[in-house]
Scaffold this motif. Structure first.
Motif, PDB file in Angstrom:
ATOM      1  N   ARG A 208      41.001 -39.179   8.303  1.00 60.94           N
ATOM      2  CA  ARG A 208      41.862 -39.656   7.078  1.00 60.94           C
ATOM      3  C   ARG A 208      41.775 -38.579   6.143  1.00 60.94           C
ATOM      4  N   ARG A 209      40.765 -37.723   5.958  1.00 60.17           N
ATOM      5  CA  ARG A 209      40.906 -36.618   4.701  1.00 60.17           C
ATOM      6  C   ARG A 209      41.795 -35.683   5.220  1.00 60.17           C
ATOM      7  N   ILE A 210      41.705 -35.353   6.595  1.00 62.06           N
ATOM      8  CA  ILE A 210      42.598 -34.297   7.173  1.00 62.06           C
ATOM      9  C   ILE A 210      44.094 -34.795   6.880  1.00 62.06           C
TER      10      ILE A 210
ATOM     11  N   ASP B  78      45.373 -36.451   4.983  1.00 61.39           N
ATOM     12  CA  ASP B  78      45.879 -36.502   3.607  1.00 61.39           C
ATOM     13  C   ASP B  78      45.948 -35.143   3.122  1.00 61.39           C
ATOM     14  N   GLY B  79      45.897 -34.039   4.074  1.00 59.22           N
ATOM     15  CA  GLY B  79      46.009 -32.759   3.673  1.00 59.22           C
ATOM     16  C   GLY B  79      44.490 -31.960   2.964  1.00 59.22           C
ATOM     17  N   GLU B  80      43.807 -32.512   3.044  1.00 60.60           N
ATOM     18  CA  GLU B  80      42.511 -32.239   2.598  1.00 60.60           C
ATOM     19  C   GLU B  80      41.303 -31.932   3.411  1.00 60.60           C
ATOM     20  N   GLY B  81      41.656 -31.412   4.468  1.00 58.87           N
ATOM     21  CA  GLY B  81      40.639 -31.015   5.492  1.00 58.87           C
ATOM     22  C   GLY B  81      39.836 -30.035   5.250  1.00 58.87           C
ATOM     23  N   HIS B  82      40.188 -29.009   4.345  1.00 57.94           N
ATOM     24  CA  HIS B  82      39.226 -27.867   3.821  1.00 57.94           C
ATOM     25  C   HIS B  82      38.650 -28.217   2.635  1.00 57.94           C
ATOM     26  N   ALA B  83      38.934 -29.135   1.730  1.00 54.08           N
ATOM     27  CA  ALA B  83      38.399 -29.716   0.494  1.00 54.08           C
ATOM     28  C   ALA B  83      36.595 -30.264   0.712  1.00 54.08           C
TER      29      ALA B  83
ATOM     30  N   ALA C 278      33.973 -32.532   1.431  1.00 50.09           N
ATOM     31  CA  ALA C 278      33.728 -33.730   1.501  1.00 50.09           C
ATOM     32  C   ALA C 278      32.467 -34.289   0.745  1.00 50.09           C
TER      33      ALA C 278
ATOM     34  N   THR D 127      33.012 -29.855   4.832  1.00 50.01           N
ATOM     35  CA  THR D 127      34.453 -30.386   4.737  1.00 50.01           C
ATOM     36  C   THR D 127      34.630 -31.370   5.830  1.00 50.01           C
TER      37      THR D 127
ATOM     38  N   TRP E 298      30.039 -40.563   5.533  1.00 46.60           N
ATOM     39  CA  TRP E 298      30.616 -39.440   6.311  1.00 46.60           C
ATOM     40  C   TRP E 298      30.049 -39.630   7.771  1.00 46.60           C
TER      41      TRP E 298
END
Length: 179
Positions: free
Chosen positions: A98-100, A102-107, A109, A118, A166
């Protein structure tokens, strides 16, 4: 009582679950550098049948190839005495996906004791460790459903799986008659 801590790395089993007053920990890992009691793969453990009352596996099944996971679970079950239980923790692939998506794969977590993690670390393995340790990349992943199915297919009963922060946590029991 004995708990087999598979894929132990340098850590110990959580004392809140396995009190040293009641449990003797036997540490098994493929990496001799972490100084386990037994150096072996979790897919072929030199442990006597029905010799432990618990198997604890935290964040190591994801390091296996998909076809090796049933082998490891069969080994866990084989090592357990009748009525014994397995506790498994693995990364939650759905949360990471879900995070990936949403374009947040490198943010970041979450912050772990080893540092920031991440969504890509959750999927592929912690990037700082995978470069220097051949056993650290993730080779497969799990969802609530797939982890439940795998434990049931391995013959565990009363399987419970939950998603927390997670990761997925699961418990299963080996039949009291050893079947």
């Amino acid at each position: 009582m004995r708990v087999l801590h598979v894929g132990c790395g340098p850590s110990r089993v959580p004392e809140v679950i396995f009190s040293p007053a009641e449990w003797t920990e036997v540490r098994l890992d493929i990496d001799p550098g972490v100084k386990p009691d037994i150096v072996a793969s979790i897919t072929s453990m030199p442990v006597e049948d029905a010799s432990v009352q618990a198997v604890y596996s935290a964040h190591n099944l994801e390091h296996l190839a998909p076809w090796e996971v049933p082998q490891a679970l069969a080994e866990f079950r084989r090592a357990l005495a009748p009525g014994g239980f397995v506790m498994v923790a693995v990364p939650d692939l759905q949360q990471a996906a879900r995070r990936i998506a949403d374009g947040e794969g490198h943010a970041v977590a979450y912050e772990a004791p080893c540092g920031p993690i991440t969504a890509f670390d959750i999927v592929f393995g912690w990037s700082r460790a995978t470069a220097s340790n051949a056993w650290m990349p993730h080779r497969c992943g799990f969802t609530l459903e797939t982890l439940h199915e795998l434990l049931c297919a391995a013959g565990f009963k009363d399987v419970l799986v939950r998603s927390t922060a997670w990761q997925l946590e699961a418990v299963g029991v080996k039949d009291g008659n050893g079947a």
